[in-house]
Design a protein around this motif. Structure first.
Motif, mmCIF file in Angstrom:
data_model
loop_
_atom_site.group_PDB
_atom_site.id
_atom_site.type_symbol
_atom_site.label_atom_id
_atom_site.label_comp_id
_atom_site.label_asym_id
_atom_site.label_seq_id
_atom_site.Cartn_x
_atom_site.Cartn_y
_atom_site.Cartn_z
ATOM 1 N N GLY A 178 -8.909 -42.357 12.560
ATOM 2 C CA GLY A 178 -8.287 -42.815 14.277
ATOM 3 C C GLY A 178 -6.602 -42.779 13.605
ATOM 4 O O GLY A 178 -6.178 -42.494 14.716
ATOM 5 N N PHE A 179 -6.320 -42.931 12.325
ATOM 6 C CA PHE A 179 -4.951 -43.281 11.585
ATOM 7 C C PHE A 179 -4.775 -41.157 11.440
ATOM 8 O O PHE A 179 -3.076 -40.883 12.145
ATOM 9 C CB PHE A 179 -4.461 -44.221 10.445
ATOM 10 N N MET A 180 -5.712 -40.764 11.426
ATOM 11 C CA MET A 180 -4.842 -38.711 11.321
ATOM 12 C C MET A 180 -4.847 -38.488 12.116
ATOM 13 O O MET A 180 -4.100 -37.278 12.847
ATOM 14 C CB MET A 180 -6.215 -38.493 10.520
ATOM 15 N N VAL A 181 -5.827 -39.389 13.602
ATOM 16 C CA VAL A 181 -5.004 -38.593 14.996
ATOM 17 C C VAL A 181 -4.533 -38.747 15.598
ATOM 18 O O VAL A 181 -3.622 -38.436 16.254
ATOM 19 C CB VAL A 181 -7.188 -39.522 15.790
ATOM 20 N N ILE A 182 -4.315 -40.009 15.274
ATOM 21 C CA ILE A 182 -2.604 -40.603 15.510
ATOM 22 C C ILE A 182 -1.549 -39.852 15.427
ATOM 23 O O ILE A 182 -1.051 -39.671 15.988
ATOM 24 C CB ILE A 182 -2.257 -42.100 15.557
ATOM 25 N N TYR A 183 -1.857 -39.562 13.351
ATOM 26 C CA TYR A 183 -0.516 -38.920 13.018
ATOM 27 C C TYR A 183 -0.665 -37.295 13.762
ATOM 28 O O TYR A 183 0.814 -36.950 14.235
ATOM 29 C CB TYR A 183 -1.146 -38.591 11.422
ATOM 30 N N GLY A 184 -1.965 -37.219 13.802
ATOM 31 C CA GLY A 184 -1.831 -35.633 14.739
ATOM 32 C C GLY A 184 -0.874 -35.550 16.130
ATOM 33 O O GLY A 184 -0.596 -34.929 16.447
ATOM 34 N N ILE A 185 -0.871 -36.753 16.451
ATOM 35 C CA ILE A 185 -0.210 -36.185 18.049
ATOM 36 C C ILE A 185 0.884 -36.443 17.898
ATOM 37 O O ILE A 185 1.542 -35.903 18.591
ATOM 38 C CB ILE A 185 -1.266 -37.584 19.098
ATOM 39 N N VAL A 186 2.152 -37.017 16.890
ATOM 40 C CA VAL A 186 3.009 -37.461 16.629
ATOM 41 C C VAL A 186 3.450 -35.968 16.539
ATOM 42 O O VAL A 186 4.362 -35.560 16.870
ATOM 43 C CB VAL A 186 3.105 -38.336 15.548
ATOM 44 N N GLN A 187 2.359 -35.484 15.451
ATOM 45 C CA GLN A 187 3.222 -34.068 15.139
ATOM 46 C C GLN A 187 2.640 -33.325 15.625
ATOM 47 O O GLN A 187 3.711 -31.759 15.725
ATOM 48 C CB GLN A 187 2.343 -33.865 13.994
#
Length: 459
Positions: A147-156
């Protein structure tokens, strides 16, 4: 008169080659370098020093920094073609201008493989810091990092729409400040631990001794090589230098300004590397953790450790963009050259009264790139082992071999002359070190594969 005014206005926005006007200085270039160099890997240096010991750990840090500084200066002199004065916009352009042939393709494969791997590694590392914040001081805490990887991906995905390096100065400055912050926190907490004298930690000139907690002679060698790989990878930022140099104003000469920037940046980063590595080892001894901050799970007040993890997250948000921008520039430059008449690829659209521009190809391609790196990070949670392998292999060609060969070609240094022999000996030495470090990374990768579970990244 009106035509003259219009021409003057145009010239104030563009360089003589028709590209966007460059406004970079030695300080902004140094900030870009520091952002890319002082990554979260700085926190693993205490572990690296523990494998090598006081003496070898210190010597390795100094040698790698001196080699990187020397070859970075050679690379900066190759930025412009000595005959035409034409600028080289990327590392591949520099190789093409000075060496040509098959070496262009080899440099491109090495450079973009490294940058692509780093973006995946940063996704994993950021998710780990987010999970650490969620767990806090709980000793028995298990949480999924997906889930944290998905959040980071959205920001990027959002940040990846920043057009190019010229627009990254502010983001790089923020990221550089964050890298200093968590490095300082790691150093301060280590010094606090030393002063308090909690625990009895064993330290030595040669690092963790054979027999310590069942350590065999064979594993001792692998860990030494892996520690060398960590240190080598910490200085593997040469693929970015030409892109960073291309942000500098044309006056004073870019190579002189870039030498000042690299000297400042490498001096600062080496200083922090020494502090984090040596003080961290002094605090934990043979028990030095892979991530320095994870050794303070019982530290109070724990919000300080949480704040350090927040700084890591903010820093890697910016560092991700610094590393992926050369990939973006290469693909978009190649595409616009291949299909110059395509509005989908070349046309820019303005929104918010012209303050923001977007391009459909940039939107779709960059979004797809971020999604790919995020998915790969979720599938292969140990992908940072691949990054370590890429770093140890690519350190020699990108940081040492190509800068030396291009400098020799540009300065027309005679074969087998004194200067030529010295440069080749330096290149051979770094090749041997890189191969040894790669062997250590492969060993660590094999161990990680044995426990491999796709989409099961867990803190």
């Amino acid at each position: 008169m009106s035509l003259s005014v219009e021409a003057g206005a145009a010239n104030s926005k563009f360089d003589d080659d028709g590209r966007q006007k460059r406004t970079g200085t030695a300080m902004t270039a140094a900030a870009h370098i520091i952002t890319s160099v002082i990554g979260s890997g700085v926190l693993s240096l205490a572990w690296a020093v523990a494998q090598l010991g006081w003496l070898a750990g210190t010597v390795c840090l100094i040698i790698f920094s001196m080699v990187t500084l020397f070859t970075s200066h050679l690379l900066s002199d190759c930025y412009r073609n000595p005959l035409t004065g034409k600028r080289n916009y990327s590392y591949m352009d520099v190789v093409n201008s000075n060496l040509g042939g098959l070496q262009i393709q080899l440099s491109g494969i090495a450079q973009y493989s490294l940058l692509f791997g780093i973006t995946i590694g940063y996704t994993i590392i950021t998710a780990t810091s987010m999970a650490a914040i969620k767990c806090g001081s709980k000793e028995d805490c298990h949480t999924s990092e997906n889930g944290f990887m998905v959040i980071y991906g959205i920001v990027q995905i959002v940040l990846s729409q920043i057009p190019n390096f010229h627009n990254l100065a502010f983001l790089s400055l923020i990221a550089a400040v964050m890298s200093f912050a968590y490095s300082f926190i790691g150093i301060a907490l280590s010094m606090t631990k030393i002063i308090q004298g909690n625990g009895h930690f064993v330290r030595s000139l040669t690092g963790i001794p054979v027999g310590w907690e069942g350590l065999t002679s064979e594993n001792k060698v692998w860990q030494i090589l892996s520690g060398m790989g960590d240190i080598a990878f910490a200085f593997a930022f040469s693929p970015l230098l030409t892109n960073i140099q291309d942000t500098l104003k044309s006056s004073p000469p870019e190579n002189k300004v870039m030498k000042k920037a690299t000297t400042l940046a490498i001096f600062v980063t080496t200083f922090f590397y020494m502090l984090c590595g040596l003080i961290g080892y002094a605090a934990f001894g043979n028990d030095s953790p892979g991530n320095l901050l994870t050794g303070f799970s019982s530290f109070k007040p724990f919000w300080i450790v949480d704040f350090a993890n927040i700084c890591i997250i903010v820093h890697l948000v910016g560092a991700y963009q610094v590393f992926c921008q050369p990939i973006f520039a290469f693909i978009e430059g190649w595409s616009s050259g291949k299909w110059p008449e395509s509005d989908f690829i070349t046309k820019e659209y303005s929104i918010i009264n012209g303050k923001i521009t977007f391009n459909f190809f940039r939107l779709i391609w960059r979004t797809s790139f971020v999604i790919l790196t995020t998915v790969l990070a979720m599938i292969f949670p140990f992908f940072n082992d691949f990054v370590g392998l890429l770093g140890s292999i690519i350190f020699w060609p990108m940081t040492v071999y190509f800068p030396i060969e291009m400098y020799i070609a540009q300065k027309k240094i005679p074969r087998f002359s004194g200067a030529w022999n010295r440069l080749q000996m330096l290149s051979l030495f770094c090749l041997i070190v890189s191969l040894l470090a790669a062997a250590g990374s492969i060993h660590g990768l094999i161990i990680s594969v044995k426990t491999f579970k796709p989409f099961h990244a867990e803190f």
